[in-house]
Design a protein around this motif. Sequence first.
Motif, PDB file in Angstrom:
ATOM      1  N   ASN A  65       0.735  -1.136  -0.045  1.00 35.02           N
ATOM      2  CA  ASN A  65      -0.024  -0.012   0.067  1.00 35.02           C
ATOM      3  C   ASN A  65       0.990   1.193  -0.033  1.00 35.02           C
ATOM      4  OD1 ASN A  65      -2.254   1.607   0.124  1.00 35.02           O
ATOM      5  ND2 ASN A  65      -2.607   1.258   2.343  1.00 35.02           N
ATOM      6  N   ALA A  66       1.183   1.686  -1.109  1.00 37.81           N
ATOM      7  CA  ALA A  66       2.265   2.757  -1.147  1.00 37.81           C
ATOM      8  C   ALA A  66       1.721   4.158  -0.940  1.00 37.81           C
ATOM      9  CB  ALA A  66       2.582   2.736  -2.778  1.00 37.81           C
ATOM     10  N   LYS A  67       0.502   4.157  -0.887  1.00 36.03           N
ATOM     11  CA  LYS A  67      -0.157   5.466  -0.153  1.00 36.03           C
ATOM     12  C   LYS A  67      -1.540   5.073   0.368  1.00 36.03           C
ATOM     13  CE  LYS A  67      -1.818  10.030  -1.737  1.00 36.03           C
ATOM     14  NZ  LYS A  67      -2.045  10.665  -3.097  1.00 36.03           N
ATOM     15  N   SER A  68      -1.642   5.756   1.615  1.00 33.98           N
ATOM     16  CA  SER A  68      -2.855   5.233   2.313  1.00 33.98           C
ATOM     17  C   SER A  68      -3.827   6.194   2.764  1.00 33.98           C
ATOM     18  CB  SER A  68      -2.227   4.511   3.534  1.00 33.98           C
ATOM     19  OG  SER A  68      -3.458   3.939   4.180  1.00 33.98           O
ATOM     20  N   GLY A  69      -5.019   6.177   2.403  1.00 34.56           N
ATOM     21  CA  GLY A  69      -6.134   7.372   2.669  1.00 34.56           C
ATOM     22  C   GLY A  69      -5.733   8.396   1.614  1.00 34.56           C
ATOM     23  N   CYS A  75     -15.881   6.072  -3.219  1.00 38.28           N
ATOM     24  CA  CYS A  75     -15.981   4.502  -3.375  1.00 38.28           C
ATOM     25  C   CYS A  75     -16.610   3.926  -2.174  1.00 38.28           C
ATOM     26  CB  CYS A  75     -14.819   3.924  -4.040  1.00 38.28           C
ATOM     27  SG  CYS A  75     -14.131   4.621  -5.405  1.00 38.28           S
ATOM     28  N   GLY A  76     -17.663   3.515  -2.344  1.00 37.69           N
ATOM     29  CA  GLY A  76     -18.706   3.231  -0.964  1.00 37.69           C
ATOM     30  C   GLY A  76     -17.902   2.042  -0.094  1.00 37.69           C
ATOM     31  N   TYR A  77     -17.256   1.172  -0.962  1.00 40.03           N
ATOM     32  CA  TYR A  77     -16.473  -0.139  -0.353  1.00 40.03           C
ATOM     33  C   TYR A  77     -15.228   0.312   0.244  1.00 40.03           C
ATOM     34  CZ  TYR A  77     -14.026   0.433  -4.540  1.00 40.03           C
ATOM     35  OH  TYR A  77     -13.273   1.083  -5.737  1.00 40.03           O
ATOM     36  N   VAL A  83     -15.248   9.472   1.781  1.00 37.65           N
ATOM     37  CA  VAL A  83     -16.574   9.454   2.849  1.00 37.65           C
ATOM     38  C   VAL A  83     -16.527   8.304   4.018  1.00 37.65           C
ATOM     39  CG1 VAL A  83     -18.078  10.053   0.838  1.00 37.65           C
ATOM     40  CG2 VAL A  83     -17.548   7.375   0.994  1.00 37.65           C
ATOM     41  N   SER A  84     -15.401   7.841   3.984  1.00 31.61           N
ATOM     42  CA  SER A  84     -15.060   6.659   5.227  1.00 31.61           C
ATOM     43  C   SER A  84     -14.562   7.149   6.268  1.00 31.61           C
ATOM     44  CB  SER A  84     -13.908   5.724   4.484  1.00 31.61           C
ATOM     45  OG  SER A  84     -13.385   4.836   5.500  1.00 31.61           O
ATOM     46  N   ASN A  85     -14.950   6.723   7.440  1.00 29.71           N
ATOM     47  CA  ASN A  85     -14.679   7.282   8.669  1.00 29.71           C
ATOM     48  C   ASN A  85     -13.795   5.976   9.540  1.00 29.71           C
ATOM     49  OD1 ASN A  85     -16.008   9.505   8.857  1.00 29.71           O
ATOM     50  ND2 ASN A  85     -17.961   8.499   9.200  1.00 29.71           N
ATOM     51  N   ALA A 243     -16.872  -6.104   4.353  1.00 31.49           N
ATOM     52  CA  ALA A 243     -17.483  -4.971   4.671  1.00 31.49           C
ATOM     53  C   ALA A 243     -16.990  -4.272   6.145  1.00 31.49           C
ATOM     54  CB  ALA A 243     -19.124  -4.932   5.052  1.00 31.49           C
ATOM     55  N   ILE A 244     -15.977  -3.038   5.729  1.00 35.62           N
ATOM     56  CA  ILE A 244     -15.163  -2.285   6.629  1.00 35.62           C
ATOM     57  C   ILE A 244     -15.992  -1.383   7.500  1.00 35.62           C
ATOM     58  CG2 ILE A 244     -12.893  -0.800   7.101  1.00 35.62           C
ATOM     59  CD1 ILE A 244     -11.997  -2.353   4.442  1.00 35.62           C
ATOM     60  N   PRO A 245     -16.106  -1.337   8.917  1.00 30.64           N
ATOM     61  CA  PRO A 245     -16.882  -0.382   9.634  1.00 30.64           C
ATOM     62  C   PRO A 245     -16.339   0.885   9.419  1.00 30.64           C
ATOM     63  CG  PRO A 245     -16.067  -2.312  10.985  1.00 30.64           C
ATOM     64  CD  PRO A 245     -15.420  -2.573   9.589  1.00 30.64           C
ATOM     65  N   GLY A 246     -17.115   1.968   9.078  1.00 31.84           N
ATOM     66  CA  GLY A 246     -16.822   3.262   8.924  1.00 31.84           C
ATOM     67  C   GLY A 246     -17.084   3.638   7.464  1.00 31.84           C
ATOM     68  N   THR A 247     -17.318   2.408   6.480  1.00 38.29           N
ATOM     69  CA  THR A 247     -17.622   2.790   5.161  1.00 38.29           C
ATOM     70  C   THR A 247     -19.001   2.664   4.749  1.00 38.29           C
ATOM     71  OG1 THR A 247     -17.421   0.437   4.621  1.00 38.29           O
ATOM     72  CG2 THR A 247     -15.376   1.703   4.554  1.00 38.29           C
ATOM     73  N   PRO A 248     -19.600   3.208   3.768  1.00 37.86           N
ATOM     74  CA  PRO A 248     -21.015   3.106   3.359  1.00 37.86           C
ATOM     75  C   PRO A 248     -21.514   1.583   3.336  1.00 37.86           C
ATOM     76  CG  PRO A 248     -19.966   5.073   2.177  1.00 37.86           C
ATOM     77  CD  PRO A 248     -18.759   4.304   2.934  1.00 37.86           C
TER      78      PRO A 248
END
Length: 332
Positions: A65-69, A75-77, A83-85, A243-248
Amino acid sequence: MSVSLNTVHWSRLAKKALQGDLLTQEEALSVLQADDEEVLPILQAAFQVRKHFYGKKVKLNMIINAKSGLCPEDCGYCSQSIVSNAPIEKYAFLDKETLIAGAREAQNRQAGTYCIVASGRGPTERELEQVIEAVREIRETMPLKICACLGILKPEQAARLKEAGVHRYNHNVNTSRSNYGQITSTHTYDQRVETVEAAKQAGLSPCSGVIIGMGETDEEIVEMAVALRSIDADSIPVNFLNAIPGTPLENRGRTPAMKALKVLALFRFICPSKEIRVAGGREKNLRTLQPLALYAANSIFVGDYLTTPGQEVTLDHQMIEDLGFEIEQCAL
């Protein structure tokens, strides 16, 4: 609806795939909607196609993961989207030395392909140069194939990556064209296809896949597989939503393991000669049935994914050995 059909039907689909013929909509849906007791005959038929093109070899891939966040896309996933928390680690683009160290780790894990993946809409000039410099040094010192996944790509950027020694470019379509608007609004399905085409035009091997479990219908799963056949992607990662908590999409349930196996078989029948990779969500969705996936697929990731953990590497190696399969050695 569930469908119970005999072994002759599945063998006929395998024969059709080996002849290069596209399954009809009815035939494709019969795979996805078959009774669960049909899964072993379906996998046996899919294995005949897989064995024809890949024998018992399993290709290993490793992601860094060369750059994170820090991503402006919605993208909802994705745990890295705007839009992710999700409580993930966020950092700017890794330096050349760290990317090269990742390549050495890929070798240690017996991976033949090292995947440099970065969040964001597309690479900046500085980020592109960091990848290019790292790739040149990796290719000089290690027998690895390099896959880059840096977002939407311009034709001249694709050409520069090819010249530096990148072998493959990944840009997933993720879902069907008809479902795309339910997943993201900041870019289009067509923009993703255009990036895959730009990679192909530059001489890069095209890699594009999907995420199963985002509210799509069986008909849309067939649509995805047929679209990737049309795009002529050499490598097709089949992800199953984690399904990651904090995502739509945090409240989406997992794909049942038996359904996941049917999906993999379908992709083998529709894209018979292509690398089918069991990708993200493999451990959570397939659970104890992971080994059966390799009767249809011929490729997996080893180690962690972008922001979620993968299975311990030695367990993947043991799984392949216990199946009587073998790790494919990198041939540049």
